[in-house]
Motif scaffolding. Structure first.
Motif, PDB file in Angstrom:
ATOM      1  N   GLY A  27       0.814  -1.209   0.000  1.00  0.00           N
ATOM      2  CA  GLY A  27       0.000   0.000   0.000  1.00  0.00           C
ATOM      3  C   GLY A  27       0.852   1.266   0.000  1.00  0.00           C
ATOM      4  O   GLY A  27       0.529   2.251  -0.676  1.00  0.00           O
ATOM      5  N   LEU A  28       1.964   1.238   0.739  1.00  0.00           N
ATOM      6  CA  LEU A  28       2.867   2.389   0.771  1.00  0.00           C
ATOM      7  C   LEU A  28       3.477   2.635  -0.607  1.00  0.00           C
ATOM      8  O   LEU A  28       3.583   3.787  -1.060  1.00  0.00           O
ATOM      9  N   TYR A  29       3.876   1.560  -1.281  1.00  0.00           N
ATOM     10  CA  TYR A  29       4.472   1.705  -2.607  1.00  0.00           C
ATOM     11  C   TYR A  29       3.469   2.318  -3.580  1.00  0.00           C
ATOM     12  O   TYR A  29       3.799   3.244  -4.332  1.00  0.00           O
ATOM     13  N   LEU A  30       2.257   1.786  -3.575  1.00  0.00           N
ATOM     14  CA  LEU A  30       1.234   2.282  -4.495  1.00  0.00           C
ATOM     15  C   LEU A  30       0.895   3.739  -4.192  1.00  0.00           C
ATOM     16  O   LEU A  30       0.759   4.565  -5.104  1.00  0.00           O
ATOM     17  N   TYR A  31       0.762   4.057  -2.922  1.00  0.00           N
ATOM     18  CA  TYR A  31       0.459   5.434  -2.522  1.00  0.00           C
ATOM     19  C   TYR A  31       1.567   6.376  -2.977  1.00  0.00           C
ATOM     20  O   TYR A  31       1.305   7.466  -3.493  1.00  0.00           O
ATOM     21  N   ASN A  32       2.808   5.943  -2.797  1.00  0.00           N
ATOM     22  CA  ASN A  32       3.938   6.790  -3.169  1.00  0.00           C
ATOM     23  C   ASN A  32       4.023   6.999  -4.677  1.00  0.00           C
ATOM     24  O   ASN A  32       4.316   8.104  -5.143  1.00  0.00           O
ATOM     25  N   LEU A  33       3.764   5.946  -5.434  1.00  0.00           N
ATOM     26  CA  LEU A  33       3.816   6.068  -6.885  1.00  0.00           C
ATOM     27  C   LEU A  33       2.746   7.016  -7.415  1.00  0.00           C
ATOM     28  O   LEU A  33       2.959   7.749  -8.374  1.00  0.00           O
ATOM     29  N   VAL A  34       1.587   7.010  -6.755  1.00  0.00           N
ATOM     30  CA  VAL A  34       0.481   7.876  -7.190  1.00  0.00           C
ATOM     31  C   VAL A  34       0.655   9.302  -6.708  1.00  0.00           C
ATOM     32  O   VAL A  34       0.436  10.267  -7.455  1.00  0.00           O
TER      33      VAL A  34
END
Length: 377
Positions: free
Chosen positions: A186-193
């Motif tokens: 979730g952190l990775y996806l949030y950061n990418l967005v």
């Protein structure tokens, strides 16, 4: 930092009055000493601000991957030293004692650092927001390191439930290991967005849960002990550790190439970093017996481990003054020298003060109580 059925410093999350044999294990005190050294190095001046592609940036990014293990190992040890039988026998009493011993020093140091922050804001002509100040105290943001204590409080509240789940359904409770990987994803996806990490991403227990849970299971589940010993035979060696470290470094540069934030690429909460930390845990468990026989040769690290809880609280205060001093001397313009000298001074001053204060006050009942209130014992 030390534990009774709970702590992190030869002390870190409780200040036990009775010391069991396992608490006297010099090996784990040495591991805590190494971890607190890594914590202080993490908080030393970053080279990331120099920008991608520079020597400072690249060097610091690699170093960060090497030293990104301490909080996860502290949390693993906090779970590892829980006395499951006592916790289940009296869960309310267990939670009350442990939270009390965490909350008192946490609040005292939060107020202390809040006072420093208020003084800084006033000197800069900034307005004081009382609500914001209170919220920062509650979530462990009065000072950078304090989030860790908030995480421990959450895990403490969950401990009786977790132990019951482990004892009731060993296979079903294995699913809980998935909580941390889902959080990281979730952190990775949030950061990418969004190009940044969410607020308090490191403060909620799922970020570190797998390490605490592993520590609990090793003590409460015989099947887990067998699996961990098998894993130690295959992966409890320097080659596995270095391989995992290589993966962590490659992951950091991959995330950088994908445009992730500097906060993420240096964070301790990443897949590669956690793999590296798990390999370290397997290795140190594998060498436990042999290393214990030679523990007396590493007396300074053992003493650092004994005082690590107090050092964890106070080192940020000394870091402020060291930074000011180096700014005046112009050393802050030379990053690598600044980085190394800051760490050496920070370690020396923090350890000396905590050790000296313990020596002075640990002579009577009131002094011992005072030391426990401020987390020095």
């Amino acid at each position: 930092m030390q534990f009774e059925c709970n702590n992190l410093n030869g002390k870190i999350d409780t200040m036990p009055t009775k010391i069991s044999p396992i608490q006297k294990d010099q090996f784990w005190q040495i591991i805590r000493g190494i971890c607190i050294l890594a914590v202080m190095l993490i908080h030393c001046p970053s080279g990331i601000a120099y920008g991608a592609g520079t020597f400072e940036f690249t060097t610091h990014l690699v170093i960060r991957q090497v030293i990104n293990f301490p909080v996860a190992i502290f949390i693993f040890l906090s779970g590892y030293f829980v006395n499951s039988d006592k916790c289940i026998a009296n869960p309310v009493g267990y939670i009350f004692r442990r939270v009390k011993r965490l909350v008192v020093p946490f609040l005292l140091w939060s107020v202390f650092y809040t006072g420093i922050n208020i003084a800084r804001n006033l000197s800069n002509g900034q307005e004081i927001d009382g609500v914001n100040i209170l919220l920062k105290i509650l979530v462990g943001k009065a000072s950078t390191p304090l989030y860790y204590i908030v995480v421990l409080m959450q895990l403490t509240l969950l401990t009786p439930i977790l132990i019951r789940l482990i004892r009731k359904s060993s296979r079903g409770s294995l699913l809980l290991y998935g909580l941390t990987p889902l959080w990281i994803l979730g952190l990775y996806l949030y950061n990418l967005v969004n190009g940044a990490l969410p607020m308090l991403y490191e403060t909620f227990f799922p970020a570190w849960f797998c390490f605490y849970y592993l520590g609990l299971r090793i003590k409460a589940d015989p099947a887990c002990v067998r699996r961990v010993k098998t894993a130690q035979r295959y992966f409890g060696n320097p080659i596995a550790v270095l391989t995992a470290l290589g993966i962590a470094i490659a992951e950091a540069f991959l995330l950088l190439g994908l445009g992730c934030s500097n906060d993420l690429i240096t964070s301790q909460i990443k897949f590669g970093t956690f793999l590296y930390t798990f390999m370290l845990i397997l290795w140190v468990r594998q060498i436990h017996a042999k290393a214990t026989r030679n523990a007396e040769k590493l007396g300074f690290l053992k003493r650092l481990g004994d005082d690590s809880y107090g050092i964890y609280y106070i080192h940020w205060f000394f870091l402020i003054f060291i930074q000011k001093l180096f700014d005046i001397l112009g050393i802050s313009k030379m990053w690598l020298l600044h980085y190394i000298l800051t760490w050496i001074l920070l370690v020396g001053i923090s350890f000396s003060v905590v050790h000296f204060v313990n020596h002075i006050f640990a002579k009577n009942k009131f002094g011992l109580q005072l030391l426990s209130w401020i987390g020095f014992r």
